[in-house]
Design a protein around this motif. Sequence first.
Motif, PDB file in Angstrom:
ATOM      1  N   ASN A  64     -22.009 -40.466 -27.787  1.00 48.50           N
ATOM      2  CA  ASN A  64     -21.888 -39.322 -26.874  1.00 48.50           C
ATOM      3  C   ASN A  64     -22.711 -38.162 -27.440  1.00 48.50           C
ATOM      4  N   VAL A  65     -23.694 -37.711 -26.661  1.00 51.18           N
ATOM      5  CA  VAL A  65     -24.572 -36.629 -27.115  1.00 51.18           C
ATOM      6  C   VAL A  65     -23.917 -35.290 -26.817  1.00 51.18           C
ATOM      7  N   VAL A  66     -23.803 -34.451 -27.834  1.00 46.06           N
ATOM      8  CA  VAL A  66     -23.291 -33.092 -27.675  1.00 46.06           C
ATOM      9  C   VAL A  66     -24.456 -32.121 -27.851  1.00 46.06           C
ATOM     10  N   THR A  67     -24.624 -31.222 -26.883  1.00 45.20           N
ATOM     11  CA  THR A  67     -25.757 -30.282 -26.911  1.00 45.20           C
ATOM     12  C   THR A  67     -25.248 -28.853 -26.827  1.00 45.20           C
ATOM     13  N   TYR A  68     -25.667 -28.033 -27.769  1.00 49.75           N
ATOM     14  CA  TYR A  68     -25.454 -26.579 -27.732  1.00 49.75           C
ATOM     15  C   TYR A  68     -26.786 -25.909 -27.401  1.00 49.75           C
ATOM     16  N   THR A  69     -26.760 -24.979 -26.452  1.00 54.21           N
ATOM     17  CA  THR A  69     -27.983 -24.261 -26.058  1.00 54.21           C
ATOM     18  C   THR A  69     -27.731 -22.758 -26.166  1.00 54.21           C
ATOM     19  N   ALA A  70     -28.631 -22.072 -26.875  1.00 53.85           N
ATOM     20  CA  ALA A  70     -28.552 -20.607 -27.005  1.00 53.85           C
ATOM     21  C   ALA A  70     -29.757 -19.996 -26.294  1.00 53.85           C
ATOM     22  N   LYS A  71     -29.494 -19.004 -25.435  1.00 49.63           N
ATOM     23  CA  LYS A  71     -30.570 -18.332 -24.683  1.00 49.63           C
ATOM     24  C   LYS A  71     -30.485 -16.833 -24.936  1.00 49.63           C
ATOM     25  N   ASP A  72     -31.649 -16.218 -25.278  1.00 50.91           N
ATOM     26  CA  ASP A  72     -31.659 -14.763 -25.463  1.00 50.91           C
ATOM     27  C   ASP A  72     -32.004 -14.075 -24.146  1.00 50.91           C
ATOM     28  N   ALA A  73     -32.078 -12.749 -24.179  1.00 54.46           N
ATOM     29  CA  ALA A  73     -32.293 -11.978 -22.950  1.00 54.46           C
ATOM     30  C   ALA A  73     -33.654 -12.243 -22.334  1.00 54.46           C
ATOM     31  N   ALA A  74     -34.615 -12.709 -23.139  1.00 49.52           N
ATOM     32  CA  ALA A  74     -35.955 -12.988 -22.619  1.00 49.52           C
ATOM     33  C   ALA A  74     -36.074 -14.402 -22.082  1.00 49.52           C
ATOM     34  N   GLY A  75     -35.007 -15.195 -22.173  1.00 50.66           N
ATOM     35  CA  GLY A  75     -35.060 -16.571 -21.668  1.00 50.66           C
ATOM     36  C   GLY A  75     -35.496 -17.584 -22.705  1.00 50.66           C
ATOM     37  N   ASN A  76     -35.758 -17.156 -23.950  1.00 52.77           N
ATOM     38  CA  ASN A  76     -36.102 -18.101 -25.007  1.00 52.77           C
ATOM     39  C   ASN A  76     -34.848 -18.880 -25.402  1.00 52.77           C
ATOM     40  N   THR A  77     -35.006 -20.170 -25.667  1.00 57.24           N
ATOM     41  CA  THR A  77     -33.840 -21.012 -25.957  1.00 57.24           C
ATOM     42  C   THR A  77     -34.000 -21.747 -27.279  1.00 57.24           C
ATOM     43  N   ALA A  78     -32.870 -22.045 -27.886  1.00 55.70           N
ATOM     44  CA  ALA A  78     -32.804 -22.913 -29.057  1.00 55.70           C
ATOM     45  C   ALA A  78     -31.686 -23.916 -28.808  1.00 55.70           C
TER      46      ALA A  78
ATOM     47  N   THR B 215     -10.581 -38.438 -29.868  1.00 60.36           N
ATOM     48  CA  THR B 215     -10.997 -37.030 -29.938  1.00 60.36           C
ATOM     49  C   THR B 215     -11.818 -36.810 -31.191  1.00 60.36           C
ATOM     50  N   ALA B 216     -12.654 -35.784 -31.126  1.00 59.95           N
ATOM     51  CA  ALA B 216     -13.502 -35.438 -32.272  1.00 59.95           C
ATOM     52  C   ALA B 216     -13.542 -33.929 -32.403  1.00 59.95           C
ATOM     53  N   THR B 217     -13.580 -33.436 -33.608  1.00 61.59           N
ATOM     54  CA  THR B 217     -13.677 -31.998 -33.869  1.00 61.59           C
ATOM     55  C   THR B 217     -14.845 -31.720 -34.803  1.00 61.59           C
ATOM     56  N   TRP B 218     -15.322 -30.497 -34.756  1.00 59.52           N
ATOM     57  CA  TRP B 218     -16.441 -30.069 -35.599  1.00 59.52           C
ATOM     58  C   TRP B 218     -16.482 -28.545 -35.627  1.00 59.52           C
ATOM     59  N   THR B 219     -17.265 -28.016 -36.506  1.00 62.07           N
ATOM     60  CA  THR B 219     -17.499 -26.571 -36.561  1.00 62.07           C
ATOM     61  C   THR B 219     -18.748 -26.259 -35.736  1.00 62.07           C
ATOM     62  N   PRO B 220     -18.619 -25.431 -34.708  1.00 63.05           N
ATOM     63  CA  PRO B 220     -19.781 -25.158 -33.841  1.00 63.05           C
ATOM     64  C   PRO B 220     -20.940 -24.567 -34.636  1.00 63.05           C
ATOM     65  N   PRO B 221     -22.156 -24.820 -34.178  1.00 68.61           N
ATOM     66  CA  PRO B 221     -23.330 -24.249 -34.850  1.00 68.61           C
ATOM     67  C   PRO B 221     -23.379 -22.733 -34.637  1.00 68.61           C
ATOM     68  N   LYS B 222     -24.195 -22.064 -35.443  1.00 66.23           N
ATOM     69  CA  LYS B 222     -24.392 -20.623 -35.335  1.00 66.23           C
ATOM     70  C   LYS B 222     -25.805 -20.326 -34.833  1.00 66.23           C
TER      71      LYS B 222
ATOM     72  N   ALA C 279     -28.901 -10.039 -27.836  1.00 64.96           N
ATOM     73  CA  ALA C 279     -27.753 -10.945 -27.931  1.00 64.96           C
ATOM     74  C   ALA C 279     -28.103 -12.279 -27.286  1.00 64.96           C
ATOM     75  N   VAL C 280     -27.384 -13.322 -27.714  1.00 63.89           N
ATOM     76  CA  VAL C 280     -27.646 -14.657 -27.172  1.00 63.89           C
ATOM     77  C   VAL C 280     -26.424 -15.141 -26.413  1.00 63.89           C
ATOM     78  N   THR C 281     -26.688 -15.984 -25.425  1.00 66.22           N
ATOM     79  CA  THR C 281     -25.632 -16.639 -24.661  1.00 66.22           C
ATOM     80  C   THR C 281     -25.636 -18.115 -25.039  1.00 66.22           C
ATOM     81  N   VAL C 282     -24.488 -18.619 -25.486  1.00 65.68           N
ATOM     82  CA  VAL C 282     -24.404 -20.003 -25.974  1.00 65.68           C
ATOM     83  C   VAL C 282     -23.565 -20.825 -25.000  1.00 65.68           C
ATOM     84  N   THR C 283     -24.101 -21.970 -24.612  1.00 65.14           N
ATOM     85  CA  THR C 283     -23.370 -22.931 -23.791  1.00 65.14           C
ATOM     86  C   THR C 283     -23.387 -24.282 -24.501  1.00 65.14           C
ATOM     87  N   SER C 284     -22.392 -25.138 -24.174  1.00 66.29           N
ATOM     88  CA  SER C 284     -22.339 -26.450 -24.809  1.00 66.29           C
ATOM     89  C   SER C 284     -21.838 -27.480 -23.820  1.00 66.29           C
ATOM     90  N   SER C 285     -22.271 -28.717 -24.041  1.00 65.18           N
ATOM     91  CA  SER C 285     -21.834 -29.805 -23.170  1.00 65.18           C
ATOM     92  C   SER C 285     -20.424 -30.267 -23.500  1.00 65.18           C
TER      93      SER C 285
END
Length: 561
Positions: free
Chosen positions: A361-375, A329-336, A343-349
Amino acid sequence: MFRLLFSLAKGSFFLGCLLLLSIELRGQGCCPAPGTCSPCSGGISSLTLRYHGVFPAVVRVNDASANALFNDWVFPGQTFTVNGRGAGVFSGNFAYVWLNGLVVNATIKVNCTLAFDPFTYFGLFTIVSAESKNGGTLCCTSNSGSVSPPEIFGCPQDIAISTTTGCNAKATWTEPTAPACDVVSITGSHASGATFPLGVTQVTYTAKNSANLTSTCTFKVTVTDGTPPTVTATTPDVVVNAGNDCKATATWTAPVFTDNCSGATVTSTHTSGSVFSIGATTVTYTAKDVSGNTATSQFTVTVKDTTPPVVSECPGDITVQVATGCTATATWTPPKFTDGCTAVTVTSSSKPGDTFNAGANVVTYTAKDAAGNTAVCTFNVLIKDKTAPLFSSCPSDTTISTTATGGVRYSWIPPVATDVCSTPELSSTYKPGDQFPLGVTTVAYTAKDVSGNSSTCSFVVTVKQEHTKLDIAKLLTPDGNAINDGWIIGNIELYKENKVTVVDRWGSVVYSESGYDNETKVWRGRNTQGSVVPSGTYFYTITVRSGAESSETRGFIEVLR
């Protein structure tokens, strides 16, 4: 008969109206000029009456004989003459005037005691003139001509019309009239059929009699514009990108309106250069002319949010060493993630505390705003075990002999590697079937697992050079029967560097070739000119080279034709 029936059907309505209006009407008759009239003599022989009602009516006149002396339709302002029948005069002392056959509206004396003036009313009637049997035209009581202004009949009601083209409109009406007996003129400020501008115009008719007395009739002509403005150039939708403040300034060319009349006022919900928030805003332009007609033109200003969310505190790669087993197992502090507009919607693998297999193992966090822009924030969770892969069936060393100078191809069954956590990745310095040069070559296999642990397997391939004896045919029969037509030198193909020379018994060269291969380069018993040589004994010299060494073979061959 038709008029009588009509009068009976409508009589009660007309009668009520006429009786109410009769007490308000004033007017004039037309007295004969002084010196043209005489006192009454012999009784009244005729009366000329003017009807002052406001509606057409059926008028019937009777005298004492109860005979109908007159019975017909009469219109407002119209005059009509009633003649006596008995001995040329009216019977009795009175004439009775009926309206629509229902009620006597007027009772008029028809003997020489009749007195009348232009302003004397008998019900809804005035006496225009009267005749006596022996005296001719009767004089008015005053006999002074016109004593009051002329009366105007049929004054039009107010008129309301709309424009059809342009800003004007034509109006028509039935022109009013006045008694002709003493009216000098009747003039109007406008004629029927005249063109009128927008707005309200007063039309005045003036009647003047011989005594210079006047009266007027007025009504209004109101012209309204019934045609709304027209949009001749629209504005296309506008799309702009928002700035960091989530707003944008939009500019455009305003739509163009035209109107059949000038003076339309244009208003809008927004002006070019206004600041808009994110989203779609409808801009409306409205043109309103002086008559209140309107036209609108709309378009949309869309402010797009093109700025993606901002990521901070994205974790770096995480390494976990496994003592035993293949997972951890691995733990971490999620990104901001932050966004300046929505507002943004955040999903993670994966999420902290998840179990991961050995390897990266690649871990990906994706943030999407109301306009569909992602980081995106990505990092690796590296799970490492300590056990290296294990080889089995590693090939043995081998030695190969060859006469070729360029080495030899060699194949083998690749070794097999296994790992407790994953399938190792194999790499090697050589592959089965590769060309090996003369000498000693080490072939090394490396097996690497997902944790980076590795092990090797190696073996040696030794290539030795040896000389092979040439197998030289002793007989050549170039007779075209496909048997011994070419001189075959066995094993010469093993020596790419070779030279074959054939001479006759006098030492003359009849054939010479380098790279002899028994196929494309082969002696077929012909000399250098291409002719078949005679039967006999010929002598050859064959030189071959293998690596740095060369050898020469001499001998003879019999040619039989």
